[in-house]
Design a protein around this motif. Structure first.
Motif, short mmCIF file in Angstrom:
data_model
loop_
_atom_site.label_atom_id
_atom_site.label_comp_id
_atom_site.label_asym_id
_atom_site.label_seq_id
_atom_site.Cartn_x
_atom_site.Cartn_y
_atom_site.Cartn_z
N MET A 190 0.52 -1.27 -0.39
CA MET A 190 -0.08 0.38 -0.09
C MET A 190 0.65 1.24 -0.35
SD MET A 190 -2.72 -1.14 2.82
CE MET A 190 -4.03 -2.42 2.78
N ILE A 191 1.96 1.12 1.27
CA ILE A 191 2.94 2.83 1.17
C ILE A 191 3.50 2.61 -0.23
CG2 ILE A 191 5.00 3.76 1.80
CD1 ILE A 191 4.06 1.69 4.89
N ARG A 192 3.65 1.26 -0.78
CA ARG A 192 4.47 1.63 -2.74
C ARG A 192 3.52 2.44 -3.50
NH1 ARG A 192 8.74 -0.65 -5.28
NH2 ARG A 192 9.36 0.69 -7.18
N VAL A 193 2.31 2.18 -3.45
CA VAL A 193 1.29 2.32 -4.35
C VAL A 193 1.52 3.69 -4.58
CG1 VAL A 193 -0.64 1.89 -5.12
CG2 VAL A 193 0.30 -0.20 -4.83
N LEU A 194 1.51 4.42 -3.04
CA LEU A 194 0.67 5.74 -3.28
C LEU A 194 2.13 6.29 -3.19
CD1 LEU A 194 -0.28 5.34 0.98
CD2 LEU A 194 -1.77 6.32 -0.88
N SER A 195 3.15 5.91 -3.11
CA SER A 195 4.47 6.55 -3.73
C SER A 195 4.89 6.21 -4.84
CB SER A 195 5.89 6.16 -3.13
OG SER A 195 7.06 6.32 -3.44
#
Length: 77
Positions: free
Chosen positions: A46-51
């Motif tokens: 999720m963090i990677r997708v947000l980034s």
């Protein structure tokens, strides 16, 4: 269903966008993850997708701004 995240053309992760994504995740999403027992790997994704989305969005904005500004040569002609 597996969704791949956006990969910028230079394929390097921008640390500043990562920090923004982590801050957003910690402020708005982590409580939902805790309530729904989301595992660490999914949280990281999720963090990677947000980034990645932040990089993509910023890149799009910069292209729009660059396209809207007249080029010096255009002004001379």
């Amino acid at each position: 269903m597996n969704f791949d995240s956006y990969i910028p053309s230079n394929e390097t992760e921008n640390n500043e966008f990562r920090k923004v994504a982590e801050t957003y995740f910690n402020n708005y999403i982590i409580n939902w993850c805790n309530r729904n027992h989301i595992d660490a790997a999914s949280r990281e994704h999720m963090i990677r997708v947000l980034s990645d989305y932040s990089v993509f969005f910023f890149d799009s904005l910069m292209h729009d701004i660059a396209d809207a500004e007249p080029i010096d040569n255009d002004l001379k002609n």
